[in-house]
Design a protein around this motif. Structure first.
Motif, mmCIF file in Angstrom:
data_model
loop_
_atom_site.group_PDB
_atom_site.id
_atom_site.type_symbol
_atom_site.label_atom_id
_atom_site.label_comp_id
_atom_site.label_asym_id
_atom_site.label_seq_id
_atom_site.Cartn_x
_atom_site.Cartn_y
_atom_site.Cartn_z
ATOM 1 N N GLY A 799 32.885 -9.491 26.069
ATOM 2 C CA GLY A 799 32.098 -10.329 25.162
ATOM 3 C C GLY A 799 32.917 -11.053 24.115
ATOM 4 O O GLY A 799 32.393 -11.854 23.358
ATOM 5 N N ALA A 800 34.237 -10.790 24.046
ATOM 6 C CA ALA A 800 35.069 -11.528 23.102
ATOM 7 C C ALA A 800 35.357 -12.900 23.693
ATOM 8 O O ALA A 800 35.532 -13.044 24.890
ATOM 9 N N ILE A 801 35.394 -13.871 22.832
ATOM 10 C CA ILE A 801 35.609 -15.250 23.315
ATOM 11 C C ILE A 801 37.085 -15.602 23.220
ATOM 12 O O ILE A 801 37.651 -15.651 22.132
ATOM 13 N N PRO A 802 37.724 -15.792 24.345
ATOM 14 C CA PRO A 802 39.160 -16.085 24.336
ATOM 15 C C PRO A 802 39.432 -17.577 24.169
ATOM 16 O O PRO A 802 38.618 -18.415 24.520
ATOM 17 N N PHE A 803 40.577 -17.884 23.601
ATOM 18 C CA PHE A 803 41.052 -19.270 23.604
ATOM 19 C C PHE A 803 42.569 -19.261 23.623
ATOM 20 O O PHE A 803 43.212 -18.288 23.210
ATOM 21 N N VAL A 804 43.122 -20.337 24.123
ATOM 22 C CA VAL A 804 44.554 -20.392 24.357
ATOM 23 C C VAL A 804 45.199 -21.377 23.380
ATOM 24 O O VAL A 804 44.762 -22.514 23.235
ATOM 25 N N ALA A 808 49.632 -18.811 23.951
ATOM 26 C CA ALA A 808 49.194 -17.471 23.523
ATOM 27 C C ALA A 808 47.682 -17.378 23.682
ATOM 28 O O ALA A 808 46.974 -18.362 23.533
ATOM 29 N N THR A 809 47.237 -16.162 24.013
ATOM 30 C CA THR A 809 45.796 -15.974 24.138
ATOM 31 C C THR A 809 45.257 -15.242 22.921
ATOM 32 O O THR A 809 45.722 -14.155 22.578
ATOM 33 N N LEU A 810 44.293 -15.871 22.269
ATOM 34 C CA LEU A 810 43.624 -15.256 21.127
ATOM 35 C C LEU A 810 42.172 -15.074 21.514
ATOM 36 O O LEU A 810 41.703 -15.642 22.500
ATOM 37 N N ALA A 811 41.442 -14.258 20.747
ATOM 38 C CA ALA A 811 40.033 -14.084 21.057
ATOM 39 C C ALA A 811 39.256 -13.773 19.794
ATOM 40 O O ALA A 811 39.800 -13.236 18.822
ATOM 41 N N LEU A 812 37.991 -14.151 19.822
ATOM 42 C CA LEU A 812 37.091 -13.846 18.711
ATOM 43 C C LEU A 812 35.953 -12.991 19.249
ATOM 44 O O LEU A 812 35.211 -13.440 20.129
ATOM 45 N N PRO A 813 35.823 -11.760 18.778
ATOM 46 C CA PRO A 813 34.723 -10.901 19.233
ATOM 47 C C PRO A 813 33.433 -11.258 18.517
ATOM 48 O O PRO A 813 33.093 -10.666 17.494
ATOM 49 N N VAL A 814 32.779 -12.231 19.062
ATOM 50 C CA VAL A 814 31.559 -12.700 18.402
ATOM 51 C C VAL A 814 30.391 -12.649 19.374
ATOM 52 O O VAL A 814 29.493 -13.483 19.332
ATOM 53 N N ALA A 815 30.428 -11.625 20.256
ATOM 54 C CA ALA A 815 29.420 -11.528 21.309
ATOM 55 C C ALA A 815 28.007 -11.562 20.761
ATOM 56 O O ALA A 815 27.119 -12.189 21.343
ATOM 57 N N GLU A 816 27.797 -10.899 19.621
ATOM 58 C CA GLU A 816 26.425 -10.801 19.126
ATOM 59 C C GLU A 816 25.825 -12.141 18.704
ATOM 60 O O GLU A 816 24.632 -12.298 18.607
ATOM 61 N N PHE A 817 26.735 -13.127 18.432
ATOM 62 C CA PHE A 817 26.209 -14.417 17.970
ATOM 63 C C PHE A 817 26.045 -15.430 19.081
ATOM 64 O O PHE A 817 25.333 -16.404 18.939
#
Length: 887
Positions: A799-804, A808-817
């Motif tokens: 559910g974390a949203i990844p972006f490159v 490098a791969t980063l992610a934002l754990p914003v599944a609930e939103f």
RNA sequence: GGGCGGCUAGCUCAGUUGGUCAGAGCACCUGGUUUACACCCAGGGGGUCGGGGGUUCGAGCCCCUCGCCGCCCA
């Protein structure tokens, strides 16, 4: 503490007075300083500042302020033009409005006194308006084309050219303005398309055996016809050549002649010839020895050479009468509607008549040769270059220049006539009398030529007459040739060309090394501004409304190489906001204790962010210096805008906030010092374009920290920062931070993550260098991206949203939103972007010819790009598959 | 008729020697009480670079041609 906004209204006049009083406008007396000089295109003394002046003078001021700061002896020499016709017109109109007697009733002397009176009262208007714009002219050197020195120069030039046979008196057809009753030069004539008619007239053969039909747009000129011409090979008329027609109304027999000027294709193929009132007919008349009958008075009425009942009739009344007469005689064959070009006086607007008179001419053809050569050889360069074509075009086809004008306001021609009409051309009346005595063997009464010289005659001398020529002055020695002329293309013929000719002839050198041709300012719709259209924008109103700096910046930004500038207030407002932005950035630094540090050396800063801004500042200084050197004014404005707003404010200040509020005292101190240093550099770079705001900020920050070596900003030294200040490592590091924050913001915005949410930022995959950057800058990134913290994880949780970012791969754990559909769309969009990029690059690399022929580094670049895109795409596809699995 | 300039996002315009060049500002849409700035901040949509042809491995950029628009000179 700074006020919240800059107040141009109170600051501008105060700052201008301060500059002027300090003597900063005069060139430095330092003999070692390299000279840089500009002579102002002298505005008409009658004038008031219009938007074209505002543009032209802003650009000159930008250059002068830049070169002054660079340490050159910068001279901007101001002055005004007496503007013969224009001024005489204004004063005459005023006299009429006040119910006074006319110019002619008043007499020459009294009228001229009146003009001087008027000049004393109103002549300073435009120079005061230039001050409002911020123009840093050296007013102590201000000149006027009719002042004593310039008048002496004019006489000297006239007499010299006359003795060299380059000025002569001649009787020929001129463009006659019946309104002002003066000759005007070719380029003062404006061709206007108007609706008119072709009247076809039948001229009966003298022996009554038939008729010949001619057509004209100006029927009244037939009163002065002295021939009818047909083409020598025209079979229709061959048998008539040498015979005669009887000119209707007048009754004069006139010959039918053969001349190639007659065009068999046009009309009947026969053409009436009026040598005294048409330029083409004049040539025909000369070729065929025809009489030239002048049928007009100075004010364009039919004179004594016309039939009795036409004499004294205005030319247009005479036209009607001629047409009516032909109709009555049954000789009007046809009336054809037509649109044709009619010459008008550019000042009077009245229809110009070709008119046979005695006038003074300058042999422009001879003078033009060195002027052509100088531009061919690049001793004078036009910028943009293509204007040289226009210049050559005209110079190579130049006609004798009629320089006498039957006006009163101007330089009286230094020619005296003896009783027998013998002409004595001398600088003074005394010298003329002496010459006459020599000639006649006794004193004879002399009469000075009544005429004055074309205004452009004196403006043609402007680059050297204003510096004191014919005296050998130190200014001439130092500042001639001038460095750059800034002017509009509409006066390349009138002015630039004449200065080239006169400068080369009398100074032996070009008057300027570079001519920058500025654009024409138009309204927002692209229409030429004119009072009659009511779309005139008054620069002074704009200054009142937005401040001089905003107007200056706008004009600078819009002065690309295009011919037109379409000015809108929206644009000015935007640049006013830009000034406010800088004002507030300064206010911020002040509030955060940013102050100049004693002995600060930008090469020695340690903090990465500071090293980065030092490098960016150095880069900007270099590009701005280069752009100003090249007169690339739009690049100057855009470059400053971008650096100040997008680099300094948006990123440097934002990323500095955590440091300024942090506990690391060393980093904080260094940042305070660096911010203040960069700001000083910014003020210097922006000063030529926005002098008021920058000088005010300079003053307001003068007591923050270490004292400046320099006094006022206007005379401060232009920054010189070495390329070596750019630090590649700092660039890469800050570049990664900016990319991560930007991408993270984009993800949050697109997925509608609530503004108040503070998820952590997950670093999923990164190389060692990147990892180190994220570790070192965790706090800054967290604050700027508005995340709670940075976490280093082995893999992204469900559910974390990844972006490159940069691989490098980063992610934002914003599944609930998140909205799954939105996220799927986002990923799909990103993937598609990479896919098209990959396809594009693959196509290139798949082409053996490309790999074989393209430069090695280009091929390599493409390989890297392909690898990056493929990696990023793979990661995003993986993320998308995880997402699908969740659903 | 001759010459010059222009035709790139809704608007105004940048795009050096052909190879991340498809950009900026404004306008528009979405979101925002981040203690410098609402004259603000963040994000976003939008263009087959006037049409056609050619040169080239590759063209908004070079060549040809056509079409509009503007200016100057006849």
């Amino acid at each position: 503490m700074l006020e919240k906004n800059f107040d141009p209204k109170t600051a501008e006049s105060r700052l201008y007075a301060m500059w002027e009083a300090s003597g900063a406008f005069a060139p430095t007396s330092d003999p070692a300083a390299e000279p840089f000089s500009i002579v102002i295109p002298p505005p008409n003394v009658t004038g008031s500042l219009h938007i074209g002046h505002a543009l032209n003078n802003t650009l000159q001021d930008v250059l002068i302020r830049f070169e002054r700061m660079r340490g050159k002896a910068a001279l901007w020499l101001p002055g005004t033009d007496h503007a013969g016709i224009a001024t005489q017109m204004v004063v005459e109109r005023q006299l009429a409005a006040a119910g006074n007697v006319s110019r002619r009733d008043m007499g020459r002397e009294d009228f001229i006194a009146k003009v001087w009176e008027w000049k004393a009262e109103s002549g300073g208007t435009i120079t005061n308006q230039l001050r409002r714009l911020g123009a840093s002219c050296d007013w102590s050197r201000e000149r006027f084309t009719l002042d004593d020195g310039l008048s002496a120069a004019v006489r000297k030039v006239f007499v010299t050219l006359h003795k060299q046979k380059l000025i002569y008196r001649d009787k020929r057809l001129v463009n006659w303005d019946p309104h002002f009753q003066t000759a005007i030069s070719d380029i003062e004539v404006e061709q206007r398309e108007v609706d008119g008619h072709y009247w076809h007239f039948a001229y009966p053969l003298e022996d009554g055996s038939g008729e010949i039909v001619v057509a004209t747009t100006r029927p009244e000129t037939m009163l002065g016809d002295t021939a009818v011409a047909v083409h020598p090979t025209d079979e229709r008329y061959k048998h008539l050549i040498g015979r005669a027609v009887r000119l209707p109304i007048v009754g004069r027999p006139i010959p039918i002649i053969a001349d190639e000027y007659a065009d068999p294709e046009k009309g009947s193929g026969a053409v009436k010839i009026t040598p005294a009132h048409d330029f083409n007919d004049y040539q025909v008349g000369k070729r065929n020895n025809l009489p030239m009958i002048n049928i007009l008075t100075d004010d364009a009425k039919i004179n004594e050479n016309g039939p009795k009942d036409y004499q004294g009739l205005d030319r247009f009344a005479a036209r009607k009468k001629v047409i009516a007469a032909f109709e009555e005689l049954g000789l009007l064959r046809e009336v054809e509607k037509t649109r044709h070009a009619v010459p008008h006086g550019d000042r009077s607007g009245s229809v110009i008549e070709p008119y046979l008179t005695d006038q003074w001419y300058v042999d422009a053809k001879t003078l033009a040769q060195p002027a052509i050569k100088a531009v061919e050889e690049g001793r004078t360069v036009f910028e943009p270059r293509h204007w040289e074509k226009t210049y050559f075009e005209w110079m190579r086809n130049i006609e004798p220049w009629c320089v006498s004008r039957q006006l009163w306001w101007g330089h009286r021609i230094p020619a005296w006539y003896g009783p027998d009409g013998k002409i004595f051309v001398e600088e003074t009346e005394a010298a003329a009398q002496a010459a006459a005595r020599e000639h006649y063997g006794r004193d004879e009464p002399l009469r000075q030529d009544e005429d004055v010289l074309d205004t452009w005659f004196s403006s043609g001398l402007w680059p050297f007459s204003t510096m004191g020529w014919p005296e050998k002055t130190s200014d001439l020695e130092r500042f001639y040739p001038t460095s750059t002329l800034v002017t509009g293309f509409d006066i390349i013929f009138f002015w630039v060309a004449r200065m080239m000719m006169m400068g080369l002839h009398f100074m032996g050198d070009v008057p300027f090394n570079r001519v920058f041709i500025n654009a024409l300012v138009r309204d927002a719709k692209g229409a030429k501004m004119s009072k009659s259209k009511g779309n005139v924008m008054d620069p002074l109103e704009l200054v009142d409304q937005y401040g001089a700096d905003a107007l200056r910046f706008t004009l600078t930004a819009m002065s690309g190489q295009a011919r037109d500038i379409k000015l809108s207030t929206q644009r000015i407002e935007g640049y006013r906001n830009f000034g406010t932005k800088l004002w507030n950035a300064t206010r911020f630094t002040e509030m955060n204790g940013c102050a100049r540090a004693e002995g600060f050396d930008p090469a020695l800063v340690k903090n990465t962010l500071n090293r980065w801004i030092v490098g960016e500042t150095a880069r900007t200084v270099q590009s701005m210096t280069k752009a100003l050197d090249a007169c690339a004014f739009d690049d100057v404005a855009n470059g400053l805008y971008r650096f100040i707003w997008n680099t300094y404010c948006d990123w440097y200040v934002e990323l500095a906030k955590p440091i300024l509020n942090g506990a690391d005292e060393a980093a904080k101190a260094e940042t305070q010092a660096t911010a203040a240093w960069a700001l000083d550099v910014i003020l210097k770079m922006l000063h030529p374009v926005m002098p008021f705001l920058t000088e005010e900020l300079w003053a307001q920050t003068s007591d923050l920290g270490a004292a400046r070596a320099e006094g006022m900003l206007i005379t401060a030294r232009w920054p010189d920062l070495a390329e070596s200040l750019v630090d590649a490592a700092a660039d890469a590091e800050i570049g990664l931070i900016i990319a991560a924050v930007s991408e993270g913001r984009s993800v949050k915005a697109e997925l509608n993550v609530p503004h108040s949410a503070r998820p952590p930022l997950l670093v999923v995959e990164a190389n060692d260098a990147q990892r180190a950057v994220f570790e070192a800058n965790a706090a800054v990134i967290a604050q700027t991206l508005r995340v709670s913290e940075l976490q280093f994880v082995a893999s992204a949780p469900e559910g974390a949203i990844p972006f490159v970012v940069n691989g490098a791969t980063l992610a934002l754990p914003v599944a609930e939103f998140i909205d799954l559909a939105a996220e799927r769309a986002r990923l799909a969009k990103e993937i598609a972007g990479h896919a098209s990029d990959i396809a594009h690059v693959n196509k290139k690399l798949g082409n053996p010819a490309f790999v074989a022929n393209a430069k090695e580094e280009v091929v390599e670049e493409n390989r890297e790009r392909l690898a990056e895109s493929e990696a990023a795409k793979a990661k995003l596809e993986h993320a998308l598959s995880l997402l699908e699995a969740v659903v």
